[in-house]
Enzyme design. Structure first.
Site, PDB file in Angstrom:
ATOM      1  N   ASP A  12     -29.757   7.792  45.766  1.00  0.00           N
ATOM      2  CA  ASP A  12     -30.701   8.650  45.049  1.00  0.00           C
ATOM      3  C   ASP A  12     -32.018   8.675  45.821  1.00  0.00           C
ATOM      4  OD1 ASP A  12     -32.492   9.867  43.301  1.00  0.00           O
ATOM      5  OD2 ASP A  12     -31.649   8.912  41.522  1.00  0.00           O
TER       6      ASP A  12
ATOM      7  N   GLY B 102     -36.974  16.707  34.524  1.00  0.00           N
ATOM      8  CA  GLY B 102     -38.088  17.539  34.935  1.00  0.00           C
ATOM      9  C   GLY B 102     -39.252  16.685  35.441  1.00  0.00           C
TER      10      GLY B 102
ATOM     11  N   HIS C 151     -28.889  11.723  43.058  1.00  0.00           N
ATOM     12  CA  HIS C 151     -29.751  11.879  41.886  1.00  0.00           C
ATOM     13  C   HIS C 151     -29.122  12.741  40.799  1.00  0.00           C
ATOM     14  CE1 HIS C 151     -33.457  11.715  39.643  1.00  0.00           C
ATOM     15  NE2 HIS C 151     -33.490  13.031  39.553  1.00  0.00           N
TER      16      HIS C 151
ATOM     17  N   SER D 130     -33.695  10.608  34.948  1.00  0.00           N
ATOM     18  CA  SER D 130     -34.883  10.978  35.692  1.00  0.00           C
ATOM     19  C   SER D 130     -36.084  11.009  34.726  1.00  0.00           C
ATOM     20  CB  SER D 130     -34.655  12.315  36.398  1.00  0.00           C
ATOM     21  OG  SER D 130     -35.628  12.567  37.363  1.00  0.00           O
ATOM     22  N   TRP D 131     -36.793  12.137  34.589  1.00  0.00           N
ATOM     23  CA  TRP D 131     -37.868  12.210  33.608  1.00  0.00           C
ATOM     24  C   TRP D 131     -37.352  11.920  32.201  1.00  0.00           C
ATOM     25  CZ3 TRP D 131     -42.498  11.918  31.800  1.00  0.00           C
ATOM     26  CH2 TRP D 131     -42.849  12.565  30.603  1.00  0.00           C
TER      27      TRP D 131
END
Length: 316
Positions: free
Chosen positions: A264, A43, A292, A110-111
């Site tokens: 990505d 996120g 990604h 990611s986050w």
């Protein structure tokens, strides 16, 4: 072929004791006597999904998932009050204590990779190793790339994203979206959430044969997700410039696997390479055709392989 383990259901779930008006939901699956692993969703603002349990051998892993504040099934949805990186790190530690886990593997993309690093640097003794994908460090250069650099690839989608604030720089754009996403007229707020989410979907679709769907299926979910994401990005994810790289000495001894897609566009490889250079105990796995999404076949295989390999050296 599907690289993931077969679907499984959680054998326990619940909420952390309410804190700051938030009820954070968690679930547990796999082997209660297995190696503890904590899955961290992306996120900011996304949520856990059933397939997230499937990266791990259920006979050997004690699998823990949770929806971060304001996300998924945690309550209240989309709330940004008392919602910072420090609050999330605190929730993770409360969850570890509640479940009686001495130390666990952190698995995030990611986050989720950002949050894993922040937690590990705060509680290095509570972490045995890290498996991270699509590295994001919440730096100014990464956000410059996302909001400005990607115009070279998705100019139409970026133009639509900037429609509410034509000519603005991205920090001002985020302020505009915060106002729109919290507008008292629900329809206007939902329109802003759709525009925000459409840009992310366009970036994720670069090089794909067809456009990928929006990250959430319903209007309420899109709005909650966008509110949390904009809240974090507008504040540099509540991290000082360079904070995570500057604090790498705290966890340089911890083993880690960094899985990065060469293609990505959301979190380009340069960030993973920079982190790897600061992390003597890390191994960088570059998936040449990987993008990604964790669901990309090459990324999926690399993540499952990393989780399997971690079992051989874990002390449980």
């Amino acid at each position: 072929m599907d690289a993931l383990y077969p679907p499984l259901e959680p054998h326990a779930s619940g909420f952390l004791p309410e804190a700051d008006g938030h009820r954070v939901r968690y679930e547990v699956s796999g082997n209660p006597a297995g190696v503890p692993v904590l899955f961290l969703h992306g996120g900011p603002g996304s949520s856990t999904k059933p397939d997230h349990r499937r990266y791990f051998d259920p006979a050997r892993y004690h699998i823990v998932l949770f929806d971060q504040r304001g996300c998924g099934t945690s309550q209240p949805a989309g709330s940004v009050s008392a919602n910072t990186t420090a609050h999330l790190v605190g929730d993770m530690e409360r969850l570890r204590v509640l479940l009686g886990v001495r130390a666990w593997v952190l698995f995030g993309g990611s986050w989720g990779s950002t949050l894993a690093l922040a937690y590990a640097q705060a509680y290095p003794e509570a972490v045995t190793r890290l498996i991270l994908r699509g590295i994001f460090l919440a730096s100014r250069s990464e956000l410059d790339w996302y909001f400005d650099g990607l115009e070279a690839f998705v100019p139409e989608a970026r133009a639509r994203l900037f429609e509410p604030a034509p000519g603005a720089r991205w920090p001002a754009l985020l302020s505009t979206y915060e106002t729109l996403l919290n507008h008292p007229e629900r329809a206007l707020a939902q329109q802003a959430a759709l525009r925000w989410s459409a840009f992310e979907a366009a970036v994720m679709s670069i090089g794909e044969a067809s456009a990928l769907p929006l990250p959430a299926a319903d209007a309420a979910g899109l709005l909650a997700r966008a509110r949390v994401q904009v809240h974090y990005l507008a504040r540099n994810c509540f991290l000082r410039p360079g904070e995570l790289l500057d604090n790498m000495a705290r966890i340089a001894h911890l083993p880690a696997t960094l899985v990065q897609g060469r293609m990505d566009f959301v979190c380009p490889p340069v960030t993973a390479v920079a982190l790897h250079a600061r992390w003597p105990a890390s191994r960088l796995v570059m998936v040449e055709q990987g993008k990604h999404a964790s669901s990309h076949p090459g990324i999926e295989r690399a993540l499952v392989a990393a989780a399997d390999a971690a079992l051989a050296s874990s002390d449980g």
